[in-house]
Write a protein that holds these residues in place. Structure first.
Motif, PDB file in Angstrom:
ATOM      1  N   SER A  20       0.840  -1.197   0.000  1.00 54.35           N
ATOM      2  CA  SER A  20       0.000   0.000   0.000  1.00 54.35           C
ATOM      3  C   SER A  20       0.875   1.247   0.000  1.00 54.35           C
ATOM      4  O   SER A  20       1.913   1.303   0.652  1.00 54.35           O
ATOM      5  CB  SER A  20      -0.924   0.008   1.223  1.00 54.35           C
ATOM      6  N   SER A  21       0.482   2.233  -0.741  1.00 57.66           N
ATOM      7  CA  SER A  21       1.165   3.529  -0.802  1.00 57.66           C
ATOM      8  C   SER A  21       2.586   3.440  -1.345  1.00 57.66           C
ATOM      9  O   SER A  21       3.425   4.282  -1.047  1.00 57.66           O
ATOM     10  CB  SER A  21       1.186   4.194   0.579  1.00 57.66           C
ATOM     11  N   VAL A  22       2.895   2.395  -2.118  1.00 52.10           N
ATOM     12  CA  VAL A  22       4.228   2.302  -2.716  1.00 52.10           C
ATOM     13  C   VAL A  22       4.098   2.348  -4.234  1.00 52.10           C
ATOM     14  O   VAL A  22       3.055   2.014  -4.808  1.00 52.10           O
ATOM     15  CB  VAL A  22       4.974   1.006  -2.289  1.00 52.10           C
ATOM     16  N   ASP A  23       5.149   2.777  -4.872  1.00 47.58           N
ATOM     17  CA  ASP A  23       5.228   2.798  -6.322  1.00 47.58           C
ATOM     18  C   ASP A  23       5.726   1.429  -6.781  1.00 47.58           C
ATOM     19  O   ASP A  23       6.897   1.085  -6.567  1.00 47.58           O
ATOM     20  CB  ASP A  23       6.187   3.901  -6.767  1.00 47.58           C
ATOM     21  N   ARG A  24       4.873   0.653  -7.390  1.00 45.09           N
ATOM     22  CA  ARG A  24       5.228  -0.725  -7.741  1.00 45.09           C
ATOM     23  C   ARG A  24       6.244  -0.800  -8.877  1.00 45.09           C
ATOM     24  O   ARG A  24       6.752  -1.877  -9.179  1.00 45.09           O
ATOM     25  CB  ARG A  24       3.965  -1.517  -8.093  1.00 45.09           C
ATOM     26  N   ARG A  25       6.540   0.323  -9.480  1.00 43.16           N
ATOM     27  CA  ARG A  25       7.654   0.335 -10.433  1.00 43.16           C
ATOM     28  C   ARG A  25       8.981   0.215  -9.692  1.00 43.16           C
ATOM     29  O   ARG A  25       9.981  -0.227 -10.252  1.00 43.16           O
ATOM     30  CB  ARG A  25       7.640   1.622 -11.248  1.00 43.16           C
ATOM     31  N   TYR A  26       8.996   0.603  -8.403  1.00 46.00           N
ATOM     32  CA  TYR A  26      10.217   0.574  -7.598  1.00 46.00           C
ATOM     33  C   TYR A  26      10.228  -0.564  -6.578  1.00 46.00           C
ATOM     34  O   TYR A  26      11.297  -1.093  -6.256  1.00 46.00           O
ATOM     35  CB  TYR A  26      10.379   1.904  -6.845  1.00 46.00           C
ATOM     36  N   ILE A  27       9.082  -0.912  -6.042  1.00 48.76           N
ATOM     37  CA  ILE A  27       9.017  -1.897  -4.962  1.00 48.76           C
ATOM     38  C   ILE A  27       8.018  -2.984  -5.328  1.00 48.76           C
ATOM     39  O   ILE A  27       6.879  -2.700  -5.687  1.00 48.76           O
ATOM     40  CB  ILE A  27       8.601  -1.224  -3.637  1.00 48.76           C
TER      41      ILE A  27
ATOM     42  N   LYS B 102      13.257  -2.765  -6.987  1.00 45.87           N
ATOM     43  CA  LYS B 102      13.475  -2.994  -8.411  1.00 45.87           C
ATOM     44  C   LYS B 102      14.370  -1.945  -9.056  1.00 45.87           C
ATOM     45  O   LYS B 102      15.081  -2.222 -10.017  1.00 45.87           O
ATOM     46  CB  LYS B 102      12.124  -3.033  -9.119  1.00 45.87           C
ATOM     47  N   HIS B 103      14.315  -0.697  -8.536  1.00 44.55           N
ATOM     48  CA  HIS B 103      15.134   0.384  -9.082  1.00 44.55           C
ATOM     49  C   HIS B 103      15.745   1.176  -7.927  1.00 44.55           C
ATOM     50  O   HIS B 103      15.214   1.199  -6.819  1.00 44.55           O
ATOM     51  CB  HIS B 103      14.299   1.305  -9.974  1.00 44.55           C
ATOM     52  N   SER B 104      16.847   1.867  -8.195  1.00 47.31           N
ATOM     53  CA  SER B 104      17.564   2.618  -7.160  1.00 47.31           C
ATOM     54  C   SER B 104      16.711   3.764  -6.622  1.00 47.31           C
ATOM     55  O   SER B 104      15.979   4.424  -7.379  1.00 47.31           O
ATOM     56  CB  SER B 104      18.866   3.174  -7.725  1.00 47.31           C
ATOM     57  N   ALA B 105      16.825   3.989  -5.309  1.00 48.64           N
ATOM     58  CA  ALA B 105      16.103   5.085  -4.661  1.00 48.64           C
ATOM     59  C   ALA B 105      16.707   5.317  -3.288  1.00 48.64           C
ATOM     60  O   ALA B 105      17.314   4.417  -2.690  1.00 48.64           O
ATOM     61  CB  ALA B 105      14.608   4.775  -4.541  1.00 48.64           C
ATOM     62  N   GLY B 106      16.536   6.530  -2.779  1.00 46.88           N
ATOM     63  CA  GLY B 106      17.034   6.872  -1.449  1.00 46.88           C
ATOM     64  C   GLY B 106      15.976   7.597  -0.651  1.00 46.88           C
ATOM     65  O   GLY B 106      14.918   7.962  -1.169  1.00 46.88           O
ATOM     66  N   SER B 107      16.280   7.815   0.631  1.00 44.52           N
ATOM     67  CA  SER B 107      15.306   8.500   1.485  1.00 44.52           C
ATOM     68  C   SER B 107      15.975   9.068   2.720  1.00 44.52           C
ATOM     69  O   SER B 107      16.927   8.480   3.259  1.00 44.52           O
ATOM     70  CB  SER B 107      14.203   7.531   1.923  1.00 44.52           C
ATOM     71  N   LEU B 108      15.470  10.197   3.172  1.00 43.31           N
ATOM     72  CA  LEU B 108      15.776  10.655   4.517  1.00 43.31           C
ATOM     73  C   LEU B 108      15.128   9.688   5.496  1.00 43.31           C
ATOM     74  O   LEU B 108      14.066   9.116   5.214  1.00 43.31           O
ATOM     75  CB  LEU B 108      15.238  12.068   4.743  1.00 43.31           C
TER      76      LEU B 108
END
Length: 379
Positions: A44-51, A203-209
């Motif tokens: 829920s609330s995630v971008d399925r292209r990334y997760i 699935k793809h690179s990403a970062g977060s505070l």
């Protein structure tokens, strides 16, 4: 939401264990409903292209751990009415553990047992979601071969080298509880569980505070007669309890260089605002023993002197005192490497915690690190 999810996973485990009993149709329906809820929460609330949430929701993981605890103490003591400086570091031998982890969509527990180094056990429990997570680590162990790196005005260079080889008759006993929670600000594209419990796949690179809270309880006890010399050099300190609460903020990044491979790095400075220390004081008869000619007798064998020492050295509790230390700075750092292939995955990750305390002329630190390797199967 987190506590509700924890109740869900407990119900699933309990119902699964008794699924063979009458009314199993009702049990299956309830378990299916709970499982569906957790499944939907994981994406829920995630971008399925990334997760991506794997089709198989359970993770069964075999683990191997290497870990080490280092306790440092520095301060000012008094002997023969004269002040002396001491700087001690008690370092356990790196210890090896093997065990397992079992979880459903990031909610589960693990247990490992010691196979080398210190004698102890290690228990973990965790709950992770898209934007949050809680992990608890409980480590209890004892060490008879600490690396005692002592510097003191009372010791010669030869004495200090001999202390590094010491084998304790009564070991140092250490119990630690470290609980940490985090909040991910970019939970839509960045997944912490993908790197640390493999309940989802990045699935793809990403970062977060990232923002975090940490609680630490440490109990160190070497208050035995045979450790009278060490207690004497520690200015009477033979047992200590430490409670700390910290808050921090940092950054985490998931790098996906190729399909199935994930590299994670996280760094988070921690501000310790609760810093409570309870010290247990002991008196030893070592000064009186030093007045005995036997103490300085170099004409007898080491074994004879050793027997005389342990037959006579004694400690006696003289009180306890609680200190509230000032705010201090610590550090939490983690690195993870994961490779997914079909229903299987392999992972290696390390974590380092630095916790400090200070009171008057005495200060110290606790460094705790571990490296974990895993082979997992999704069911």
């Amino acid at each position: 939401m987190l506590m509700k999810s924890l109740r869900y996973i407990i119900v699933i485990i309990a119902l699964g264990a008794y699924g063979h009993l009458p009314a199993q149709n009702g049990v299956k329906k309830l378990a299916s409903k709970v499982g569906t809820t957790l499944d939907s929460m994981s994406v829920s609330s995630v971008d399925r292209r990334y997760i991506e949430a794997p089709e198989k929701p359970w993770q069964l993981i075999l683990r191997g751990n290497v870990m080490q605890t280092i306790v440092g103490m520095k301060g000012l003591g008094i002997a023969y009415k004269e002040e002396y400086n001491f700087d001690a570091r008690l370092k356990t031998v790196p210890s090896q553990y093997v065990g397992f982890w079992a979880g459903y969509r990031g909610y589960g527990f693990g247990y490992t047992m010691n196979v080398g180094g210190d004698k102890g056990s290690y228990f973990t429990i965790g709950a992770t979601g898209g934007s949050y997570g809680i992990n608890v680590r409980i480590h209890s162990f004892e060490s008879s071969r600490p690396n005692i790196d002592m510097t003191s005005d009372l010791l010669t260079a030869e004495d200090m080298e001999e202390m590094k080889k010491v084998v304790l008759i009564d070991p140092i006993r250490v119990n630690t509880v470290i609980a940490d929670g985090y909040y991910i600000f970019n939970g839509k594209k960045f997944s912490y569980p993908a790197a640390y419990d493999q309940s989802v796949i990045q699935k793809h690179s990403a970062g977060s505070l990232i923002a975090g809270l940490m609680y630490n309880y440490t109990h160190i006890d070497y208050s035995a007669d045979s450790n009278g010399d060490m207690i004497f050099l520690m200015d009477g300190l033979g047992r200590v309890k430490l409670w700390q609460g910290s808050v921090g903020a940092g950054y985490a990044y998931n790098w996906v260089p190729t399909r199935g491979l994930l590299v994670n790095v996280m760094a988070m400075p921690m501000l310790t605002f609760i810093n409570r220390l309870k010290a247990y004081g002991y008196e030893t008869n070592l000064p009186e023993m030093m007045d005995d000619p036997m103490f300085w007798n170099d004409q007898i064998s080491y074994e004879e002197w050793d027997k005389w020492y342990y037959d006579n050295v004694r400690i006696k509790p003289i009180g306890e005192q609680t200190f509230n230390s000032s705010i201090s700075i610590g550090f939490d750092a983690r690195v993870s490497l994961t490779y997914n292939f079909g229903r299987f995955f392999i992972n290696a990750y390390g974590q380092f915690n630095n916790i400090r305390y200070h009171h008057n002329s005495t200060n110290g630190y606790l460094n705790d690190w571990f490296v974990n390797t895993s082979l997992g199967l999704r069911l």
